[in-house]
Scaffold this active site. Structure first.
Site, PDB file in Angstrom:
ATOM      1  N   LYS A 102     -13.165   2.498   4.269  1.00  0.00           N
ATOM      2  CA  LYS A 102     -12.938   1.149   4.791  1.00  0.00           C
ATOM      3  C   LYS A 102     -14.227   0.372   4.570  1.00  0.00           C
ATOM      4  O   LYS A 102     -15.326   0.922   4.697  1.00  0.00           O
ATOM      5  CB  LYS A 102     -12.521   1.181   6.259  1.00  0.00           C
ATOM      6  N   ARG A 143      -2.420   0.718  13.735  1.00  0.00           N
ATOM      7  CA  ARG A 143      -1.986   1.646  12.694  1.00  0.00           C
ATOM      8  C   ARG A 143      -0.766   2.394  13.208  1.00  0.00           C
ATOM      9  O   ARG A 143      -0.756   2.869  14.353  1.00  0.00           O
ATOM     10  CB  ARG A 143      -3.138   2.604  12.409  1.00  0.00           C
ATOM     11  N   ARG A 185      -1.517   5.854  15.953  1.00  0.00           N
ATOM     12  CA  ARG A 185      -2.522   6.792  15.469  1.00  0.00           C
ATOM     13  C   ARG A 185      -2.937   7.761  16.559  1.00  0.00           C
ATOM     14  O   ARG A 185      -3.330   8.881  16.302  1.00  0.00           O
ATOM     15  CB  ARG A 185      -3.737   5.979  15.026  1.00  0.00           C
ATOM     16  N   GLU A 229       0.588  -0.800   9.123  1.00  0.00           N
ATOM     17  CA  GLU A 229      -0.094  -1.467  10.230  1.00  0.00           C
ATOM     18  C   GLU A 229       0.915  -2.358  10.938  1.00  0.00           C
ATOM     19  O   GLU A 229       1.564  -3.186  10.294  1.00  0.00           O
ATOM     20  CB  GLU A 229      -1.244  -2.319   9.665  1.00  0.00           C
ATOM     21  N   GLU A 251      -6.908  -2.951  -0.914  1.00  0.00           N
ATOM     22  CA  GLU A 251      -5.988  -3.788  -0.138  1.00  0.00           C
ATOM     23  C   GLU A 251      -6.724  -4.264   1.103  1.00  0.00           C
ATOM     24  O   GLU A 251      -7.822  -3.804   1.405  1.00  0.00           O
ATOM     25  CB  GLU A 251      -4.713  -3.005   0.219  1.00  0.00           C
ATOM     26  N   LYS A 310      -7.730  -4.604   4.963  1.00  0.00           N
ATOM     27  CA  LYS A 310      -7.667  -3.780   6.166  1.00  0.00           C
ATOM     28  C   LYS A 310      -7.180  -4.689   7.281  1.00  0.00           C
ATOM     29  O   LYS A 310      -7.930  -5.490   7.820  1.00  0.00           O
ATOM     30  CB  LYS A 310      -9.051  -3.214   6.497  1.00  0.00           C
TER      31      LYS A 310
END
Ligand SMILES: [Zn+2]
Ligand SMILES: [Zn+2]
Lengths: 339, 530
Positions: B398, B232, B247, B275, B225, B227
């Site tokens: 990532k 976050r 986060r 996100e 998917e 980023k």
């Protein structure tokens, strides 16, 4: 006609026109008066050298067979129109302040100095003068050295704790002066003491001139760490962080001894496990008391926090100037022999 | 506080994780419950409020040390830390007093209720009985700036070793908005009360950057998917209430009031990892739009309509009140898709679309589209993997796009702070504009220690002028500056502001004449900017 000052500051170094000699020059000159053997003060290429008898062996060891004459502390010598004498600076064995008198006016070049008695160097003696030339490597009020007895306890406790866990201790310090001063603080009952080659070479020179040091063994390529689990290794600053230190095992504990260890940021940056606050230069209080004790009205600051220190001295009612030199102070990052 | 100072020193000075954990474990095994609780609080960023302003504090310290204030100000940048400068200039304590950490914190909290004259008496009295590190720590706590080089992860590991409680369980217990006033050692660590935990988030699972593409083969094992470039966040809906966590374990619920509607539609006992993005017309707005909302506790109406936020949902951690983190990603994702699919349109919650690719080439091509789509790159998640806690390798990666880069000339240098106080580490960089150099960014990180030492020696010898702690240096050295984004800015002479600038390389091979120009910078702004 205006008279020349007793000392002037030239491209080559500090110069005395009346006596036609330089003090701790950084360019080749015919006649050099040397305060002590560190590499930023005693450089190669001078025509003739004059240093104290106690400083001479190290200078010879470092510079080879140079034309070096010696002088006793307190002995006066006439050079041209100047009268010169050497006085203990308390920095390293044999280190001196150089007093120069011309026509009744007295100037003193302090070289590097500290006011605390390190038990190794001839203790600092204040010399009354009209003008005093001083460094100010640690010329900020945040620098205060640990008292010698507390320092000794800190180092020995650290070593003993490591030894109890079978861990080797490595202590980083400059090869001339600091290393030997620390050696004399060690409680040798804790374990054997080994030295980096550069330090052991200096030890040999100092022992040969009658300075007593504890027994030490040079670290050789075949050093067996399993055979000496509680040992203390005295290393040079670069040896401490370099690949040389790897032979003492992954579990070794490292410590660094320097005035800069007063700052937490620097302690952390060295990535040593411990930092001991100890220097062969004067701390804030040492600089101030030394300057006061000379009674000088004019002060020249050579290296360190010069602009801050000059302003401070001016506020104390002194005439203060900054002169730029090539001395290095107590460096963390450059040539380890300069200090 | 001697034991806490000893702990701080041991943890602060060593770089070795094992020794940090050992020091913490020893503290947790011997300290009182009150001290242990404060230790956990401090090491997890729960600092007591600032008691006094730095300005007043430095005046009192200078006065007490018998030095002029200007001299204190000169020493401060050399030390790099206010509390440390204070503790160093002060005269040594006249006698020493060893009171527990929690006692000293109680002392400084009573000070905050008093007037300045009483505070001064209380603070000077404390300074006069605290030596070295203890004095430094007390002053740090006064200024509200206590930080230490230990991650919460290490602290939790030590806590697990000292208590015998499972580390993952402890990580979860330590999350949320507790303070030492709202909990006790027993209620937080030993016998947690389940109803107290309604707002408590799960630890975030974080990914490392993908270095070798072999890690994600066969591609069919992996879910891909985008980023997204936002914040976050973890959205919690429990018992009719909602909470949004960052986060960094910061509660952001009030900053994003638009999510309040979700608690009416999502079933109780739902926790979503996603996100937070500023989002309009079916596409994310540039990060700059979201940035306007980050610093504010309440949001004016205008900003709500200019930069409306959504949660782009990545993962489902709790379903119907059950922790489903141990289930495979595919299963969690399917459940997430079902929940979002059953919601009415127009809610600020979207399912992060799957990026479908048959092979590595396909993924590489998709990754190349990232910048155009407003994304930072791709996220790759192993379809069979559970949701772990913290940064872990292996199951999540990532795969960010390469940063933008520009070659710039160093023109100003400043000493670093803290552990870098002795080195020049903060630099200002310029691009060429005809014969002029136009400053456009600062950068602090990216060089090796050896390079920082080398440049520091050079700066010392090549200073043209000093402005306080800043040195103007000879424009001789070219550095490759990497950054993640560029936007126009009226506050900067260059007209641009960069996102996450850092030094990628010291281009010792490049002369200044080959550095990039202001025109190059503006071209990048047109191409990638916002
Ligand atoms: Zn020296
Ligand atoms: Zn020197």
């Amino acid at each position: 006609m205006a008279r020349d000052p007793v000392l002037t500051f030239t491209e080559e170094g500090i110069y005395c026109p009346a006596g036609d000699f330089h003090i701790d020059p950084w360019r080749p000159v015919p006649r050099a008066l040397i305060t002590h053997g560190h590499s930023d003060h005693a450089r190669p290429g001078m025509g003739r050298y004059l240093a104290t008898r106690a400083a001479a062996p190290v200078i010879r060891h470092r510079l080879g067979d140079v034309a070096l004459k010696t002088i006793e502390y307190g002995e006066t010598r006439r050079i041209g129109g100047a009268t010169v004498s050497y006085h203990p600076a308390g920095h390293v064995p044999g280190s001196a302040q150089i007093r120069v008198e011309v026509g009744g006016e007295v100037w003193v070049v302090s070289g590097d100095y500290k006011t605390v008695d390190d038990g190794l160097s001839e203790p600092f003696e204040p010399v009354p003068c009209h003008a005093f030339i001083t460094e100010c490597t640690f010329g900020l009020p945040v620098f205060k050295w640990t008292a010698p007895d507390i320092l000794a306890a800190q180092i020995n406790d650290w070593w003993a704790a490591n030894a109890a866990q079978g861990r080797i201790s490595i202590l980083g310090a400059y090869a001339l002066g600091k290393a030997q001063r620390l050696l004399r603080l060690l409680e040798t009952g804790i374990g054997p003491v080994f030295t980096h080659g550069a330090i052991e070479n200096t030890n040999e020179v100092l022992r040969a001139q009658g300075i007593t040091l504890p027994d030490t063994t040079r670290v050789t390529a075949d050093f067996d760490r399993k055979a000496h689990p509680g040992a203390l290794i005295l290393a040079t600053p670069s040896g401490l962080s370099g690949p040389w230190a790897a032979k003492f095992g992954p579990d070794r504990s490292t410590a660094f001894a320097s005035g800069w260890m007063a700052l937490r940021g620097v302690r952390r940056r060295r990535a040593a496990d411990r930092g001991f606050i100890v220097s062969d230069h004067a701390d804030w209080e040492g600089l101030n008391s030394a300057i006061r004790a000379t009674g000088a009205e004019r002060v020249f600051v050579t290296h360190g926090y010069t602009s801050v220190f000059r302003r401070w001295l001016e506020e104390q009612g002194l005439e203060a100037h900054i002169v730029s030199t090539e001395y290095e102070g107590e460096s963390l990052e450059t040539a380890e022999d300069a200090a | 506080m001697k034991d806490f100072a000893e702990l701080f020193t041991r943890v602060d000075q060593t770089t070795r994780t094992s020794r940090k954990v050992a020091a913490l474990t020893a503290f947790f095994q011997s300290a009182s419950d009150a001290d242990k609780l404060w230790c956990i609080a401090l090491f997890s960023g729960r600092r007591p409020r600032r008691v006094i302003t730095a300005t007043v504090l430095r005046e009192w310290a200078a006065e007490q040390a018998g030095i002029p204030l200007w001299l204190f100000e000169e020493a401060y940048p050399v030390v790099g830390d206010l509390a440390e400068t204070i503790s160093l200039v002060l005269p040594p304590p006249s006698r020493e007093e060893d009171r527990p950490l929690s006692d000293w914190i109680a002392h400084l909290r009573t000070l905050s209720a008093q007037d300045d004259a009483a505070r001064k008496v209380g603070i000077l009295a404390a300074w006069d009985v605290l030596p070295d590190i203890e004095r430094f720590l007390f002053t740090k706590l006064l200024t509200g700036g206590f930080r230490v080089g230990v991650s919460q992860k290490l602290m939790t590991r030590a806590l697990a070793q000292a208590t015998g409680i499972d580390e993952a369980e402890l990580t979860h217990r330590l999350m949320g908005d507790w303070t030492p006033d709202t909990v006790t050692w027993t209620s937080l660590i030993e016998a947690p009360d389940p109803t107290a935990a309604l707002s408590r988030p799960y630890p975030f699972y974080l990914a490392y950057q993908l270095e070798k593409t072999e890690e994600i083969e066969p591609v069919s094992d992996w879910f891909a998917e985008r980023k997204w470039d936002g914040i976050r966040g973890q959205l919690i809906v429990r018992e009719g209430e909602h909470h949004l966590w960052s986060r960094g374990e910061e509660l952001m619920t009030d900053r994003f009031p638009e999510f309040a509607t979700l608690k009416d539609f999502l079933p109780d006992g739902t926790v979503i990892d996603g996100e937070v993005l500023a989002f309009a017309d079916d596409a994310p707005l540039p990060f700059a739009a979201l940035q306007k909302r980050i610093g504010r506790k309440t949001v004016p109406r205008k900003l709500l309509s200019e930069a409306p936020a959504i949660l782009m949902a990545y993962d489902l951690l709790e379903q119907d009140g059950t922790d489903i983190r141990a289930q495979p990603f595919d299963v969690r994702r399917a459940a997430l898709a079902r929940i979002i699919g059953s919601l009415p349109d127009g809610l600020p919650l979207r399912l992060s679309p799957e990026v479908v690719a048959r092979d590595l080439e396909g993924l590489t091509a998709e990754r190349a589209l990232s910048r155009d789509l407003g994304a930072e790159g791709l996220m790759l998640k192993r379809r069979s993997a559970p949701y772990l806690a913290g940064r872990k390798k292996g199951d999540w990666w990532k795969w960010k796009v390469d940063p933008l880069t520009i070659d710039a000339v160093m023109i100003y240098a400043q000493a670093g702070h803290g552990r870098r106080a002795n080195l020049f580490t903060d630099f200002t960089f310029a691009v060429r504009d005809g014969d002029d150099l136009v400053p456009f960014t600062k950068a602090y990180s990216g060089l090796t220690d050896a390079e920082f030492r080398q440049i520091t020696a050079w700066v010392r010898k090549n200073t043209l002028q000093r402005f306080g702690p800043v040195r103007q240096v000879r424009p001789e050295h070219v550095f490759e500056i990497a950054f993640e984004g560029i936007q126009s800015s009226t506050r900067h002479k260059s007209g641009v502001a960069l996102r996450f600038p850092r030094m990628a390389r010291w281009r010792q091979d490049k002369p200044v004449a080959e550095a990039n120009t202001l025109r190059d910078l503006h071209e990048m702004l047109t191409q990638y900017g916002s």
